[in-house]
Design an enzyme around this catalytic site. Structure first.
Site, PDB file in Angstrom:
ATOM      1  CB  THR A 179     -40.417  29.279  36.906  1.00  0.00           C
ATOM      2  OG1 THR A 179     -39.067  29.752  36.821  1.00  0.00           O
ATOM      3  CG2 THR A 179     -41.216  29.821  35.733  1.00  0.00           C
ATOM      4  CG  PHE A 211     -31.144  33.266  22.916  1.00  0.00           C
ATOM      5  CD1 PHE A 211     -31.458  32.052  23.498  1.00  0.00           C
ATOM      6  CD2 PHE A 211     -30.581  34.253  23.702  1.00  0.00           C
ATOM      7  CE1 PHE A 211     -31.233  31.829  24.847  1.00  0.00           C
ATOM      8  CE2 PHE A 211     -30.344  34.048  25.052  1.00  0.00           C
ATOM      9  CZ  PHE A 211     -30.672  32.832  25.621  1.00  0.00           C
ATOM     10  CB  CYS A 243     -35.927  27.013  32.050  1.00  0.00           C
ATOM     11  SG  CYS A 243     -35.136  27.080  33.668  1.00  0.00           S
ATOM     12  CE  LYS A 296     -39.983  23.955  35.052  1.00  0.00           C
ATOM     13  NZ  LYS A 296     -40.480  25.267  35.523  1.00  0.00           N
TER      14      LYS A 296
END
Length: 461
Positions: free
Chosen positions: A144, A273, A284, A287
């Site tokens: 990423t 979610f 993930c 960051k």
């Protein structure tokens, strides 16, 4: 020889020729979470994969068949492909990439002090590749990375390269705990590429994974890079929004479970979610949200929503602490708190930015003692916290003599416990649930004091 034997030999030659066309030789630089899953899954599809890492001890363990991370199904595929000779490991970058058509860069991009992604590992390897490549390679950013990284990688390689190459952005969308299934059956594959030859190679490589019709999206490199950041930032925002709604539910007397179901039935919102709790963690979301905010600042753009997401999530990690202190009338000194769950989410041993660690440190600062249990993450926590806390062999041993139970991770094993045994083991029947595992009516029947997120407290009967 008989005509039947000749016929069989012809069929075998055709099969070998076809297989030669289909499988690819792949190198994966970096054997962390993404690199190991990527290499293993490509090998499972019949490709020949060499994984490369500078850590000689880690490579030796991998060669012995030891998987250094916990990820469901990975160990089975890992062992199978090592035995088949399709998955190999080395510390030699030159040897690892020589025969490869495609080289994946699955290297760490940790946050710097200013929140930006540290690209030193990727750019360092890129420079090395430029010096040692002997034939055309497709170099793939699997990590990423911020927008514009493909250009930086291309420039770093070109500084020394004497052969043609292409740089592609191919972000991963792997959920820890589901990484193997996510890779083998992806919702979509995103490929940022401006080189026609590389695009055809990447399409051929991923076609076996999308046979059920899921799309491969081709786009420019910058759009592919931003797609990954935008996806994670949006999911983090969705989680955080629901946590704020849960906090408000407590103030006005609403039930967040009912609100969650009510809004989740809207197809524009969706059900996933929307489960409130004590914040997100992992390798993930924290960051990537931080890095996207910093990328915005570098362009004089302020991601105001994401700034709020980070601030709310930071507070959410310890939102149960005031309730615990209030229950014990501000006196946590000498209180024993059992903690169920240390990983940032179930089905992983990853403790990076895990809310459990924030809660444990806060409780220790108040003078409480901690006895914790997690099915997979205890060794990782012990490496961080050492003997500041004790570690139980199972969830029930952790409860022995506990003044309260704090639930930080929604492991399946915690969902249907023996409540009678829990009450017998605990000094006081008190649960603070950071993941809303239990039904309020059931907890009332069981006679626990039960405090969760966004729902009314249940008093002991």
């Amino acid at each position: 020889c008989s005509s039947d034997l000749v016929f069989e030999q012809i069929k075998l030659c055709k099969a070998l020729t076809l297989n030669k066309r289909l499988f690819m030789k792949i190198a994966v630089v970096g054997t962390g979470y993404v690199g190991l899953v990527t290499g293993t899954c490509f090998a499972e599809m019949g490709n020949h994969v060499v994984c490369i890492d500078i850590d000689a001890h880690k490579v030796a363990q991998l060669k012995e068949g030891k998987v250094p991370i916990y990820e469901p199904e990975l160990d089975m595929l890992f062992e199978r492909n090592i035995k088949a000779g399709r998955l190999q490991f080395t510390t030699d970058l030159q040897a690892g990439i020589d025969a490869a058509e495609v080289v994946f860069l699955a290297l760490p991009t940790p946050p710097g002090e200013d929140g930006s992604a540290d690209l030193s590992y990727i750019l360092g390897v890129a420079k090395q590749l430029g010096k040692i490549m002997r034939s055309y390679k497709v170099l793939v950013d699997k990590s990423t990375v911020p927008v514009g990284t493909a250009e930086l990688v291309k420039a770093a390689v070109a500084e020394h390269a004497t052969v043609p190459f292409a740089v592609v952005s191919n972000p991963e969308f792997l959920r820890e705990g589901f990484a193997v299934s996510d890779f083998m059956k992806p919702d979509r594959v995103v490929i940022g590429c401006s080189d026609d030859k590389a695009a055809k190679i990447m399409e051929s490589l991923y076609k076996p994974f999308v046979r059920q019709g899921n799309p491969i999206y081709f786009m420019d490199e910058k759009s592919a890079e931003l797609t990954k950041y935008a996806a994670n930032a949006f999911l983090a925002t969705k989680i955080t929004f629901m946590n704020e709604v849960a906090n408000f539910c407590e103030l006005v007397g609403a039930d967040v479970d009912k609100v969650r179901i009510g809004i989740g039935s809207d197809s524009r919102i969706g059900k996933r979610f929307l489960f409130p709790g004590i914040g997100y963690g992992g390798s993930c979301f924290p960051k990537d949200v931080q890095a996207l905010v910093k990328s915005g600042q570098d362009q004089n753009y302020d991601f105001q929503i994401l700034q709020a997401v980070m601030a709310v999530n930071e507070d959410q990690k310890t939102i149960l602490l005031p309730r615990i202190k209030n229950y014990f009338r501000g006196q946590l000194q000498g209180k024993k708190i059992a903690v169920w769950g240390l990983a940032f989410k179930p089905d992983t041993d990853d403790i990076r930015e895990a809310p459990a660690l924030y809660m444990i440190r806060a409780l220790l600062a108040e003078g409480a003692s901690i006895c914790a249990y997690d099915p997979e993450a205890m060794l990782n926590v012990q490496a961080v916290l050492g003997e500041q806390i004790t570690y139980a062999p199972d969830e029930y041993v952790a409860l022995s003599g506990a003044d309260a139970l704090l639930i930080c991770t929604e492991w399946g094993v915690f969902r249907n416990p023996n409540f009678v045994a829990m009450k017998d083991l605990m000094k006081d029947a008190v649960i603070f649930d950071g993941r809303n595992l239990y039904d309020l009516e059931e907890m009332s029947k069981q006679g626990f004091y039960y405090s969760s997120v966004g729902r009314q407290n249940i008093m002991r009967s």
